[in-house]
Write an enzyme that holds these catalytic residues in place. Structure first.
Site, PDB file in Angstrom:
ATOM      1  CG  ASN A   1     -65.874 -39.490 -30.927  1.00 16.72           C
ATOM      2  OD1 ASN A   1     -65.671 -40.046 -32.156  1.00 16.72           O
ATOM      3  ND2 ASN A   1     -65.060 -38.817 -30.530  1.00 16.72           N
TER       4      ASN A   1
ATOM      5  CB  ILE B   1     -54.764 -30.879 -30.816  1.00 17.86           C
ATOM      6  CG1 ILE B   1     -55.589 -32.121 -31.351  1.00 17.86           C
ATOM      7  CG2 ILE B   1     -54.875 -29.571 -31.823  1.00 17.86           C
ATOM      8  CD1 ILE B   1     -54.861 -32.772 -32.555  1.00 17.86           C
ATOM      9  N   GLY B   2     -52.901 -28.940 -29.305  1.00 21.18           N
ATOM     10  CA  GLY B   2     -51.960 -27.756 -28.838  1.00 21.18           C
ATOM     11  C   GLY B   2     -50.634 -28.042 -28.909  1.00 21.18           C
TER      12      GLY B   2
ATOM     13  CE  LYS C   1     -62.356 -34.141 -36.926  1.00 24.33           C
ATOM     14  NZ  LYS C   1     -61.864 -33.702 -35.625  1.00 24.33           N
TER      15      LYS C   1
ATOM     16  N   GLY D   1     -52.106 -29.688 -24.985  1.00 22.89           N
ATOM     17  CA  GLY D   1     -51.847 -31.172 -24.839  1.00 22.89           C
ATOM     18  C   GLY D   1     -51.374 -31.820 -26.166  1.00 22.89           C
TER      19      GLY D   1
ATOM     20  CD  GLU E   1     -63.786 -32.854 -26.728  1.00 24.89           C
ATOM     21  OE1 GLU E   1     -63.388 -33.799 -27.487  1.00 24.89           O
ATOM     22  OE2 GLU E   1     -63.476 -31.715 -26.737  1.00 24.89           O
TER      23      GLU E   1
ATOM     24  CG  ASN F   1     -63.205 -32.387 -32.500  1.00 20.90           C
ATOM     25  OD1 ASN F   1     -62.903 -32.123 -33.473  1.00 20.90           O
ATOM     26  ND2 ASN F   1     -62.731 -33.753 -32.118  1.00 20.90           N
TER      27      ASN F   1
END
Ligand SMILES: NC(=O)C1=CN([C@@H]2O[C@H](COP(=O)(O)OP(=O)(O)OC[C@H]3O[C@@H](n4cnc5c(N)ncnc54)[C@H](OP(=O)(O)O)[C@@H]3O)[C@@H](O)[C@H]2O)C=CC1
Ligand SMILES: CC(C)(CO)C(=O)C(=O)O
Length: 326
Positions: free
Chosen positions: A212, A11-12, A204, A9, A285, A102
């Site tokens: 988030n 990032i990939g 991170k 998507g 997530e 993540n």
């Protein structure tokens, strides 16, 4: 060197486009309209005002792609356990699985040493699907720093950053880590091999754990939630609880919480990925970013009152929106 990116998507897709541009032997696993667009029109990357389209080998059929040297997993955390079975045709005796997801990774306690060695995390690996289905010895850790978005099927917009830190669970500078680092380097990405990747994971995670869910609950952008005194205090308390857990696990933080929050504010009017997911009606997530830290709080016998409160609120928010569990 055969590289497959599973879950290509934002990032990939960004990493896949860069590897394709550099002439690497890369294949992309995706699905739905995004896959169809990549197959029919190629993968378009918009980066620094330039738009380029690459012909890519994109598929939803792992068996057709065959065994790989590296499988780079860039799915959302909750999407991984259900597809471990479908990924098996990509995995041969020497395949390395790179976990570019993540949150606390499922392999966290592999080769960490000490009394918690081999501990498994139900919040990120329910039923031990990844531990048993991949095997932790295959894993190379990765912390993903770039920001990117799929803005329409087949089109990935790079927003900022090009670093994918790599690290072995035992901290060694292995051949497999160095080879991948070189391949990513040739593609114009930064991929340092780090001896203490877990420290980077927590720095991170500090942001994702707090910014988030606060953004999903308030709909505020990063600049606002990091500077509003009330939400800044909530983020700070969550981070301090996480810091106590991480330090009990041997992590060394190179900066303090206030600098991390100031860094978040400096990103500007960014809507976090969790807020974007909520608005788009996509699963959030929550388990990987918050549930896993709460679980580690239990493992290390560390109280997490602020994390517990925010986790309860954001879980109910997601459930009411039909985006979490039953
Ligand atoms: N985007 C960003 O800026 C950043 C993301 N990250 C992290 O990187 C990871 C990946 O995030 P991101 O790239 O944003 O996620 P995306 O949702 O953009 O990418 C995942 C892709 O995998 C596809 N997919 C899901 N399930 C399957 C399946 N069973 N078979 C084939 N394809 C599938 C999705 O399709 P579909 O859309 O149909 O679900 C989607 O295209 C996450 O852990 C995220 O937190 C880290 C830093 C920044
Ligand atoms: C909030 C931010 C920018 C960093 O913590 C992020 O990674 C996200 O939006 O998921």
């Amino acid at each position: 060197m055969k590289i497959c990116i599973f879950g290509a998507g934002a990032i990939g897709g960004y990493m896949g486009a860069k590897l394709a541009e550099a002439g690497a032997e890369v294949s992309l696993v995706a699905r739905g309209p995004h896959l169809k667009a990549m197959q029919e029109k190629g993968l378009t990357l918009i980066e620094e005002g330039e738009t380029k389209t690459f012909k890519v080998n994109a598929s939803d059929d792992a068996a057709a792609l065959g065994q790989q040297d590296y499988v780079i997993v860039t799915l959302k955390a909750h999407s991984v356990p259900p597809v471990v079975g479908r990924m098996q045709p990509l995995i041969g005796p020497d395949t390395t699985i790179v976990s570019g997801v993540n949150g606390v990774p499922w392999w966290y306690f592999h080769k960490i040493g000490g009394p918690l060695e081999g501990t498994r995390l139900a919040s990120v690996d329910p039923g031990d699907a990844q531990w048993d289905g991949f095997g932790p010895d295959r894993v190379l850790g990765c912390v993903v720093y770039p920001a990117a978005e799929v803005i329409e099927p087949g089109v990935v917009k790079h927003i900022e950053g090009n670093r994918f830190s790599l690290g072995e669970p035992d901290g060694s500078k292995s051949d497999r880590a160095v080879r991948l680092s070189e391949a990513l380097g040739k593609a114009g990405l930064k991929a340092p091999v780090r001896p203490r990747l877990r420290d980077e994971i927590w720095v991170k995670l500090w942001g994702n754990l707090s910014f988030n869910p606060i953004s999903a609950l308030t709909h505020a952008t990063l600049d606002v939630l990091c500077t509003d005194p009330g939400t800044r205090a909530v983020a700070r308390n969550m981070m301090l609880e996480a810091q106590e857990i991480a330090e009990k696990l041997g992590v060394k933080f190179p900066i303090d919480v206030d600098r991390r929050i100031d860094g978040g504010a400096a990103v500007g009017a960014h809507r976090t990925s969790m807020l974007q997911d909520l608005d788009a009606g996509r699963p959030m997530e929550i388990d990987a970013l918050l549930g896993s830290v709460q679980e580690l709080g239990r493992v290390t016998e560390t109280p997490t009152p602020t994390i517990d409160t925010v986790l309860a609120l954001v879980t109910l928010r997601a459930r009411v929106a039909g985006l979490y569990g039953a």
